[in-house]
Design a protein around this motif. Structure first.
Motif, mmCIF file in Angstrom:
data_model
loop_
_atom_site.group_PDB
_atom_site.id
_atom_site.type_symbol
_atom_site.label_atom_id
_atom_site.label_comp_id
_atom_site.label_asym_id
_atom_site.label_seq_id
_atom_site.Cartn_x
_atom_site.Cartn_y
_atom_site.Cartn_z
ATOM 1 N N ALA A 1 1.012 -1.206 0.010
ATOM 2 C CA ALA A 1 0.042 -0.071 0.026
ATOM 3 C C ALA A 1 0.813 1.323 0.051
ATOM 4 O O ALA A 1 0.565 2.245 -0.809
ATOM 5 N N LEU A 2 2.105 1.124 0.894
ATOM 6 C CA LEU A 2 2.763 2.568 0.937
ATOM 7 C C LEU A 2 3.587 2.575 -0.438
ATOM 8 O O LEU A 2 3.741 3.584 -1.046
ATOM 9 N N ARG A 3 3.826 1.606 -1.103
ATOM 10 C CA ARG A 3 4.372 1.770 -2.357
ATOM 11 C C ARG A 3 3.637 2.234 -3.482
ATOM 12 O O ARG A 3 3.994 3.099 -4.375
ATOM 13 N N ILE A 4 2.293 1.800 -3.428
ATOM 14 C CA ILE A 4 1.150 2.382 -4.314
ATOM 15 C C ILE A 4 0.942 3.806 -3.972
ATOM 16 O O ILE A 4 0.834 4.652 -4.904
ATOM 17 N N LEU A 5 1.079 4.230 -2.728
ATOM 18 C CA LEU A 5 0.490 5.602 -2.552
ATOM 19 C C LEU A 5 1.754 6.373 -2.894
ATOM 20 O O LEU A 5 1.508 7.617 -3.441
ATOM 21 N N ARG A 6 3.136 5.956 -2.780
ATOM 22 C CA ARG A 6 4.243 6.886 -3.156
ATOM 23 C C ARG A 6 4.077 6.899 -4.827
ATOM 24 O O ARG A 6 4.397 8.034 -5.382
ATOM 25 N N LEU A 7 3.897 5.691 -5.408
ATOM 26 C CA LEU A 7 3.648 5.902 -6.906
ATOM 27 C C LEU A 7 2.669 6.876 -7.448
ATOM 28 O O LEU A 7 2.775 7.757 -8.156
ATOM 29 N N THR A 8 1.471 6.907 -6.507
ATOM 30 C CA THR A 8 0.309 7.858 -6.901
ATOM 31 C C THR A 8 0.774 9.470 -6.756
ATOM 32 O O THR A 8 0.174 10.130 -7.560
ATOM 33 N N GLY A 9 1.736 9.586 -5.893
ATOM 34 C CA GLY A 9 2.143 10.926 -5.723
ATOM 35 C C GLY A 9 3.166 11.570 -6.772
ATOM 36 O O GLY A 9 3.631 12.549 -6.909
ATOM 37 N N ASN A 10 3.767 10.455 -7.809
ATOM 38 C CA ASN A 10 4.704 10.667 -8.578
ATOM 39 C C ASN A 10 3.977 11.034 -10.159
ATOM 40 O O ASN A 10 3.415 10.345 -10.601
ATOM 41 N N PRO A 11 4.078 12.432 -10.280
ATOM 42 C CA PRO A 11 3.163 12.515 -11.595
ATOM 43 C C PRO A 11 4.117 11.872 -12.888
ATOM 44 O O PRO A 11 3.166 11.798 -14.042
ATOM 45 N N GLU A 12 5.155 11.492 -12.686
ATOM 46 C CA GLU A 12 5.691 10.993 -14.019
ATOM 47 C C GLU A 12 5.383 9.466 -13.927
ATOM 48 O O GLU A 12 5.873 8.602 -14.579
ATOM 49 N N ALA A 13 4.683 8.931 -12.950
ATOM 50 C CA ALA A 13 4.504 7.608 -12.974
ATOM 51 C C ALA A 13 3.806 6.848 -14.198
ATOM 52 O O ALA A 13 2.788 7.467 -14.490
ATOM 53 N N SER A 14 4.007 5.605 -14.409
ATOM 54 C CA SER A 14 3.446 5.160 -15.704
ATOM 55 C C SER A 14 2.437 3.780 -15.233
ATOM 56 O O SER A 14 2.515 3.299 -14.361
ATOM 57 N N ALA A 15 1.579 3.374 -16.330
ATOM 58 C CA ALA A 15 0.689 2.463 -16.079
ATOM 59 C C ALA A 15 1.622 1.212 -15.872
ATOM 60 O O ALA A 15 0.974 0.206 -15.139
ATOM 61 N N ILE B 1 -7.530 -2.096 -1.282
ATOM 62 C CA ILE B 1 -7.371 -3.559 -0.920
ATOM 63 C C ILE B 1 -6.008 -3.940 -0.135
ATOM 64 O O ILE B 1 -6.111 -4.918 0.926
ATOM 65 N N ALA B 2 -4.859 -3.173 -0.342
ATOM 66 C CA ALA B 2 -3.554 -3.379 0.050
ATOM 67 C C ALA B 2 -3.538 -2.943 1.757
ATOM 68 O O ALA B 2 -3.182 -3.421 2.603
ATOM 69 N N SER B 3 -4.438 -1.921 1.972
ATOM 70 C CA SER B 3 -4.343 -1.262 3.169
ATOM 71 C C SER B 3 -5.121 -2.168 4.290
ATOM 72 O O SER B 3 -4.998 -2.338 5.422
ATOM 73 N N VAL B 4 -6.217 -2.724 3.841
ATOM 74 C CA VAL B 4 -7.121 -3.500 4.609
ATOM 75 C C VAL B 4 -6.517 -4.632 5.210
ATOM 76 O O VAL B 4 -6.622 -5.247 6.344
ATOM 77 N N GLN B 5 -5.383 -5.081 4.583
ATOM 78 C CA GLN B 5 -4.537 -6.198 4.943
ATOM 79 C C GLN B 5 -3.885 -5.793 6.126
ATOM 80 O O GLN B 5 -3.378 -6.737 6.696
ATOM 81 N N ALA B 6 -3.891 -4.523 6.667
ATOM 82 C CA ALA B 6 -3.254 -4.417 7.967
ATOM 83 C C ALA B 6 -4.191 -4.776 9.354
ATOM 84 O O ALA B 6 -3.800 -4.593 10.250
ATOM 85 N N PHE B 7 -5.493 -4.921 8.916
ATOM 86 C CA PHE B 7 -6.359 -5.376 9.932
ATOM 87 C C PHE B 7 -6.830 -6.761 10.021
ATOM 88 O O PHE B 7 -7.126 -7.333 8.946
ATOM 89 N N ASP B 8 -7.256 -7.094 11.270
ATOM 90 C CA ASP B 8 -7.884 -8.353 11.597
ATOM 91 C C ASP B 8 -9.020 -8.271 12.423
ATOM 92 O O ASP B 8 -9.202 -7.897 13.293
ATOM 93 N N VAL B 9 -10.285 -8.122 11.309
ATOM 94 C CA VAL B 9 -11.446 -7.840 11.722
ATOM 95 C C VAL B 9 -12.428 -9.094 11.257
ATOM 96 O O VAL B 9 -12.302 -9.446 10.360
#
Length: 456
Positions: A187-201, A256-264
């Motif tokens: 999730a952290l890697r995805i978040l960082r990627l979304t903050g990069n305006p040069e990120a590609s598909a 999806i990735a963030s929810v994996q942090a929780f045991d609910v």
């Protein structure tokens, strides 16, 4: 009218003097008390209870916690709180959530906590969202004449006398006392990627493909009737470039990735199954509202998707309280979640932390995870009707989406809301909302299927 109609008639008929105190319009009784600037101990409130025999009003200090066992001992009855909808119907001349603690005005029997009869003066809601009443001790005794007096609240060192923590203090205590789940690495890697305006598909696709389960879920999402893509989709990159777009894939993958942090637990009204269903519907609605209101659709989608993460954190850190809240929601499907949280979380051993509610707790977690500010505000303030401040348009979108979903029995927010006012705040017309609702209805079965796959 400054006073509820039956209250005004009762006070006039009894010749009971009072002093009205006008305040600004408040979203809740808590907010009205806070806006008054007066100590909470000056205020009294009504808690409505019911059993097979009928309805009873319990009157006690605002800063006290009602003890249902003590009430049972006093009355010999197994009284339970009314749902918010029942209270609203019973007090039809009052604003929802603003019930004056003078049951005689409505012909309702009253229990009053011991000690109030010796109070010098008290303040309480007049039945509207903008007016308080102050009664001196003599007037209060006249107003409560005929009420049954006894011990109704929890007594003990510090009960009712503790100052509420600020959000900053709650955040500090949470981090010091509990191991808050870090944002999962993916999730952290995805978040960082979304903050990069040069990120590609391609970069986004490669990240997602590290997780086979997420890959399958993204592919299923892209192939669903939600998007009615006519061709074949054989890779995540094709899902990104041909169907979903970079932002949509990034945001659903982040969720999806963030929810994996929780045991609910999965089951129950607040379990993971319903969490995903509520979140996906809310995200879809927010995206549609943003498109019509001229706001960032991707950001609105993320606000809707992640606004309820506070419930997951409560379930993860405090499983006993979460199980109790889950069960109470099942027994009271029409009640405000705020009122149920107050009943469960406000009386737990972690009262000073949990009493702020799941919304604020979610906002704290999102800030810790360094999510975008609108997402933090949407999570932290979605339970506060009438919120005005930073990113209020995204808060309003989540509130409006929850109001619409409530009518369909989806989600958990059953707080009073004003749909026309929320529509107006977003600069929309009711016809815009109707078109967004129609869009959601047309894809509801696909959202249900996707929600089921995400929670499994």
């Amino acid at each position: 009218m400054a006073l509820a109609e039956k209250l005004a008639h009762f006070l006039g008929r009894k010749g009971i003097p009072y002093r009205p105190i006008e305040t600004g319009v408040a979203s809740s009784l808590d907010a009205l008390v806070l806006a008054s600037g007066r100590p909470q101990h000056d205020f009294i409130q009504a808690t409505m209870l019911i059993d097979m025999t009928g309805v009873v009003m319990a009157v006690h200090r605002f800063d006290s916690a009602l003890d249902l066992e003590a009430v049972q001992q006093l009355t010999g009855r197994r009284l339970q709180p009314l749902t918010a909808r029942q209270v609203t119907r019973l007090f039809s001349d009052c604003a929802p959530g603003f019930v004056p603690p003078l049951g005689a005005a409505w012909g309702i029997p009253v229990l009053v906590d011991e000690g109030l009869s010796s109070a010098d003066a008290v303040v309480f809601t007049a039945g509207t969202d903008h007016t308080l009443l102050e009664l001196d001790g003599r007037s209060l005794r006249l107003a409560l004449a005929g009420a049954r007096e006894g011990r109704l609240v929890i007594h003990g060192q510090g009960v009712g006398q503790r100052e509420a923590l600020t959000l900053e203090q709650v955040a500090d205590k949470l981090q010091k006392l509990y191991r808050l789940p870090p944002m999962p690495a993916l999730a952290l890697r995805i978040l960082r990627l979304t903050g990069n305006p040069e990120a590609s598909a391609r970069e986004l696709s490669e990240l997602i493909e590290f997780d086979p389960s997420m890959t399958a879920q993204i592919m299923r999402y892209a192939r669903s009737a939600l998007f009615a893509y006519p061709g074949q989709i054989n890779s995540v990159q094709e899902a990104v470039t041909r169907v979903l777009g970079f932002d949509r894939v990034a945001h659903i993958a982040l969720g999806i990735a963030s929810v994996q942090a929780f045991d609910v637990p999965r089951k129950g009204p607040l379990g993971m199954d319903n969490f995903w269903r509520h979140s996906l519907y809310c995200a879809f609605l927010c995206q549609g509202l943003a498109a019509r209101a001229g706001h960032d659709k991707g950001l609105a989608y993320l606000c809707g998707l992640l606004h309820n993460f506070g419930l997951l954190l409560v379930g993860h850190l405090f499983p006993t309280e979460f199980d109790e809240l889950n069960a109470l929601r099942e027994m009271n499907p029409d009640a405000s979640l705020q009122s149920l949280e107050h009943e469960v979380l406000g009386h737990s051993e972690q009262e000073d932390i949990l009493s702020v509610g799941h919304g604020a707790i979610g906002g704290i977690l999102h800030r810790l995870w360094q999510l975008p500010e609108p997402v933090i505000k949407a999570a932290g303030m979605h339970q506060h009707m009438g919120y005005q401040g930073d990113h209020e348009e995204y808060v309003a979108m989540v509130q409006l989406a929850n109001a619409v979903l409530k009518e369909q029995g989806i989600g958990d927010e059953f707080n009073p809301d004003d749909v026309p006012a929320l529509v107006e705040r977003l600069g929309l017309e009711l016809s815009d909302l109707e078109r967004v609702q129609l869009d959601v209805e047309q894809v509801s079965s696909d959202l249900d299927i996707l929600a089921s796959s995400l929670s499994s």
